[in-house]
Every structure is written in C-alpha cells, then in structure tokens.
Design an enzyme around this catalytic site. Structure first.
Site, PDB file in Angstrom:
ATOM      1  CG  HIS A 127     -15.810 -26.753  35.911  1.00  0.00           C
ATOM      2  ND1 HIS A 127     -16.683 -27.792  35.689  1.00  0.00           N
ATOM      3  CD2 HIS A 127     -14.589 -27.209  35.563  1.00  0.00           C
ATOM      4  CE1 HIS A 127     -16.013 -28.828  35.201  1.00  0.00           C
ATOM      5  NE2 HIS A 127     -14.753 -28.509  35.120  1.00  0.00           N
TER       6      HIS A 127
HETATM    7  S1  FES Z   1     -19.540 -26.439  37.444  1.00  0.00           S
HETATM    8 FE1  FES Z   1     -18.701 -27.704  35.904  1.00  0.00          FE
HETATM    9  S2  FES Z   1     -19.666 -29.575  36.356  1.00  0.00           S
HETATM   10 FE2  FES Z   1     -20.536 -28.288  37.836  1.00  0.00          FE
END
Ligand code: FES
Ligand code: HEM
Lengths: 185, 406
Positions: free
Chosen positions: A150
C-alpha cells in the site's frame, strides 16, 4: 382479611429478596461462564513450544558497505543493512520532531556499530515485506525501503516517512556477540 | 373405493400428530405460504443463494475428507485433490467457483432489496439478518481462501489478520492470539480450517432466522405496496416452479465456468506455495472484496482506513432509517433511480480501483469513490426522501395490472 394482608406483606418482602437472589445467581453464572471460556480462548495464544525463544546467529563480516541481507528469525525476515556514510548521514539529518514515529537514528542502532541497521522485515501497516534489499528493487524516495502493498516509504533508518504505516520498522532484540557476529533474539 | 383411509394415510397422520413436520413445511414453503402474485425474476436469487449454500457445504465436506490442514502438507494435499483424487478437480472447482457464484447471487439479492426498498418497515430485522449472513459469508470465504496455502492465501491472511493491529492498545495481542505464533503459520492454518468448517453451519442458522423473519410480514414485491390476500398465490406450486426454472438457467452459467473457465476468477499466484519470506509483487483480494479493499487503501491512515472499510458495510444496517422516503419501490422514485444507478457505478469503480496497484491517479479516484459511497447513504438518501415527489402508487397489485398507469 388479616390473613391476606399478611400474605401481601410477605410477598413484597419475598419479591425483593427473590430479585436479589436472582441477580446474584445470574452474576455468579456470568463469572463462571467467563472463567470457563477464558481457558478456551487462551489456548489460542502461542503454545509453549512456539514461544520457546529461538535465536539466530549471523556472521556479518561478509556484508560489504552498502549491502543488505535478509536473515530468518522466528520464521520471519529480519533485514541487516551495512549502511554507507551517506546513508547514515541522511538518517541523522532528519528533523526528528517532524517524524510520524519520532526516533533519532542513534536510538535504532547499537553504539559503536552505527553502520549496521537491524530491523524486522515486516511493514508496520499490514505486515508485507518491504522491498529494497537488492539494489534493483525500489527503495522509495528516502533510500530505505518501499512497501509495494500500500505504498509505505521507509528511510535509511527504517523509519516511516510516507504512506499508511503508523510506526517505524520494529527492531528485534539483538546483541553483537563478537566483532563479526550478531545474535538475534 | 372404500371410505377406509389407506394404511399410508394412517401412518402419515399418526406421524403428523406426533411431529407435524409436513404441516410445518407446507406453511413455510408450500401451499400455505401466500406470496404476492407479481414477483419478477429478481426474486429468484434468494432460493439460488440457498442452493449455493448447499453446494458449498456438500462439496466442502467431501474436500475436507481429502484435505490436510498442516502448513507443510496443505498445498500438496490440494494439488493431490486436483490430480489424483477421483473427480477431485471437479469438486474443488465447484467449491472454488461456487464461492464466487454464491457472492454473485447474494450481491444481486442485496441490490434487489435496495432497489425495491425491501429493507423498510416492517422488514428491518429481516434486512439485518441478511447483512449478518453476508458478513458471515465474507468471513467464511476468507478463511477458506487461506486453506490451499498458496502465496495469496498466506499474504492475504497476513494483511487481513493485521487489520486488528490497528486497534489501539490491545491490537497486537489480538493479532498474536489470532495467529497463535509470531506470524501466520501452522497454528493459524489449523484454527482457520476449524472455523471454516463451522461458519457455514452458523449461516444455516441465520438463514433459518432470515426465512422466519420473512414469513412474519411476507415477501415484498416490485410495486412495494402491501399485497392484499386476493393478490397472493401459494408458494407451491407457483414459485417453486419458477425457482426451479431459474435454478436450471443459473446452473448452466455456473457449470460453464466450473468446466471451461475454472481459474478465470482466481489469482495464478495462489498456485505457488506459501512463502513467508517473499511477498507477491501485487497483492489483490478475491473480486468480491475489491470495493472494500479500495476504501481501505484510499485512506492514508491505518486506523481510519479500517474504520471506513468496516463502516461501509455497517452503514447498511442503518439503511432503513437513512432512507427517509415512505415509498418502497424504486419504480415510483424517479430521482432515487438515478442516484441508485450512480451508486452502483461508484461501487464498480471502487472495485476496479481495488484491483489496480495504488499508483498514479488510482488513489485519487479511490478517495472520490469512497467519499461518494458515504455521501450516498449519509446525505443523498436522507435528503432525497424529503425532496423527491414519488409517482402515484396503485391502490393494489391487481389494479396496477388491470389499469396500467397512464
Ligand atoms: S504498506 Fe500496507 S503492508 Fe506495507
Ligand atoms: C458458506 C459456505 C462456504 C464458502 C463461501 C467457502 C469458501 C471457500 C473458498 C473461497 C475456498 C478456497 C478455494 C480455493 O481457492 O482453493 C475454500 C476452500 C475449502 N473449503 Fe470452503 N467454503 C464454504 C463451505 C465449506 C464447508 C461447509 C466445508 C466443510 C468442511 C469447506 C471445506 C473447504 C476445504 C477443505 C477447502 C480447501 C480445499 C481447497 O482449497 O479447495 N468449505 N472454501
């Protein structure tokens, strides 16, 4: 009629007493229920053999400056980065109070071994493994690690700088047992 | 013919006097259950959902006879089901694609309810139980997806169990409790198998309550008006026949996918054994979670992302009160119809966003989509109920048929 009055009075007293008995019974049953359920839930916590602390010894003499290696501790990856002077500089130049999880670089390494950053390779967002262990992988705009899941960005001290993760990469318990070996765990 | 009752009739009456199960069934789904005469094909999806639940349970129980819930053996046992077990490939493909078809059916079933206002009084509790079934289905499918122990199983489980680490204070202890270790590992797989076996039976219990709550007010209908007794026909034989016909059509679609496109809705990377030391390039959940995953990812804050993701489903529990219009059916609400269509497009866009890597314009679209999703329920629906002038309702179902609205 006196008889009825007597019965009524007794009834009124009996009612409150009975209420009290009912409430205590329900409360005791509730306590008993919780006491019975807790062992069932607690059995789901890590078992003794799982908890038996494992340690991993790593020889770090082979890690050249600028190199990063991944080792396995408790079945999960731990990152060991032999940082360059530029990387350490970059980590120290940051204004700590502006960080999401404020920590100076000195609090994240061992004194005298500032070149070695040892962090758990598990994103503090939802646990993916951040990229950046190889020079060919994206390291994000702060030269540390980049989590592809993410988009969390970590700096050369493993501190969270951008993206959704709330905390810096965690530091496992470790100690340098000699100049060239480190024991994790 | 003698006036004597046959011995079968006598045996039947003897049994009914002791356990009136046939009478009960007749009142539940037979000749004594009156249903509005004007139901359209959108009303077929409830029985289809029940059918899929049965398919999942039967195929699942057989799979469990061949499956090994252990981290070092699970993947190979599923491959063995695919290659060596007689008809194993078919049973697994029925189960794997069955989950997808179960969700397709339930999504249509939910949208039907949202368009025709089936959640409004006096069917609020019926609506709630439906939402509980949906939540239990999501949990069951997540747990099941972990079982084959492929890369997406492992990393999906890692990401989703980590959701709970967002809870302030106790979050990390809860995650450790879920894992039974320091990460997703064999203890996790074991308990997930146990729960995956359990939850479908909880769903059966909820379906029972769902049907019970349906029978109290009776079924809604496309006009959304209360049906007079003269406008009702018995469930058997009329709707049983219609449901069977719908089932026959549905089963064709289902088995075309099972036999010819069994992996079209899956992720290829789940045919790689779980590796705790390597996260796949691009993590995506199964298609039925995508809009919610998009909401989670659009919010650049861990706790808030989780709250909005769960909130996007929980807000549906308040739908009976957020929709302030007293008219049930969308057929009579011209403005609502437009916003309902926009909302569906919004959810589809969120689904697309959830599928794509979070780069470039994608997160921005996700934020706008998330904003609209909540705007629809929290602002548009309540206000619309006051501002919109609905079309005149027919006095009865038969009047609507005999005298079509001018
Ligand atoms: S940014 Fe969501 S798990 Fe690493
Ligand atoms: C609500 C009903 C159910 C749903 C939605 C569901 C969903 C799923 C899903 C999505 C998978 C992963 C399939 C794959 O990708 O391989 C799965 C696997 C599995 N399920 Fe279910 N399931 C349900 C009921 C059951 C039941 C009642 C059992 C009985 C024990 C069961 C046993 C299994 C087993 C053994 C597997 C692993 C084998 C495999 O991966 O194919 N399931 N389930």
């Amino acid at each position: 009629m006196a008889n009825t009055a007597h019965v009524h009075a007794a009834d009124a007293v009996g009612e409150t007493r009975r209420d009290f008995l009912q409430y205590t019974t329900i409360a005791m049953a509730g306590v008993g229920g919780v006491m019975m359920v807790w062992p069932l839930i607690n059995s789901l916590n890590p078992a003794a053999d799982t908890l038996a602390l494992s340690t991993t010894d790593v020889n770090i003499s082979g890690i050249g400056e600028g190199q990063r290696i991944t080792v396995v501790w408790r079945g999960k990856p731990v990152f060991i980065a032999h940082r360059t002077a530029a990387e350490i500089d970059a980590a120290n130049k940051v204004n700590v109070s502006e960080l999401r999880d404020p920590q100076p670089d000195s609090a994240r390494v061992k004194k005298g071994k500032e070149a070695f950053l040892i962090v758990e390779g598990s994103c503090t967002h939802f646990g993916c493994i951040p990229q950046g262990m190889k020079t060919t992988e994206p390291r994000g705009e702060f030269g540390g690690w980049f989590c592809p899941c993410h988009g969390s960005v970590y700096d050369t001290s493993g501190r969270i700088r951008k993206g959704p993760a709330p905390e810096n990469l965690h530091i496992p318990p470790y100690a340098f047992t000699s100049d060239t070996t480190v024991r994790i765990g | 013919m003698s006036t004597e009752k046959s011995v079968w009739r006598k045996a039947y009456e003897w049994h009914e006097a002791r356990l009136p199960i046939v009478t009960w069934l007749d009142h539940s789904l037979g000749t004594k259950y009156p249903v509005p005469r004007n139901l359209n094909y959108w009303w077929n999806f409830g029985s289809l959902a029940m059918f899929m639940l049965a398919v999942m349970i039967f195929s699942g129980i057989v799979l469990a006879m061949h499956y090994t819930p252990h981290a070092t053996m699970a993947f190979d046992s599923v491959e063995r089901i695919m290659r060596d077990v007689n008809n194993g490939w078919m049973i697994r493909y029925m189960h794997m694609n069955g989950a997808s078809f179960f969700f397709i059916v339930v999504y249509i079933h939910i949208l039907r309810g949202m368009y025709y206002g089936s959640y409004k009084a006096p069917r609020e509790v019926l609506w709630w139980i439906g939402l509980l079934i949906y939540l239990a289905m999501m949990a069951t499918a997540f747990l099941g997806y972990v079982l084959p122990w492929g890369q997406m199983s492992f990393w999906g489980a890692t990401v989703i169990t980590n959701f709970f680490s967002a809870i302030p204070g106790v979050g990390d202890s809860i995650v450790t409790l879920l894992w039974g270790g320091f990460g997703v590992d064999n203890p996790t797989l074991n308990r997930f198998f146990s729960l995956h076996y359990l939850l479908p039976f909880v769903i059966i219990g909820l379906v029972f309550l769902h049907i019970w709550a349906l029978h109290v007010p009776g079924a809604n209908n496309p006009l959304g008006i209360d049906a007079a007794p003269s406008d009702k026909i018995p469930f058997f034989p009329y709707y049983v026949m219609k449901d069977v016909f719908g089932l026959a059509v549905f089963v064709v679609f289902y088995f075309v996918v099972v036999f010819w496109f069994p992996n079209s809705m899956g992720e290829a990377v789940n045919y790689v054994t779980a590796n705790p030391l390597q996260t796949p390039e691009h993590i995506v959940p199964e298609w039925y979670y995508l809009p919610f995953y998009a909401i989670l990812r659009s919010i650049p804050n861990k706790l808030l992302g989780i709250i909005l993701m769960f909130g996007s489903i929980l807000i549906l529990f308040a739908l009976p009160w957020l929709d302030t219009s007293r008219v049930r059916s969308g057929n009579f609400r011209p403005v609502f119809r437009v916003f309902f269509a926009i909302w569906i497009v919004d959810v589809l866009i969120l689904g697309y966003v959830g599928m794509k890597p979070a780069e470039g314009i994608i997160p921005t679209i996700g934020m706008i989509g998330t904003f609209w999703y909540f705007l629809h329920f929290a602002v548009i629906l309540p206000v619309l109920g006051w501002l919109e002038t609905p079309k005149p309702l027919p006095a009865s179902i038969s009047q609507a048929v005999l005298k079509p609205a001018e």
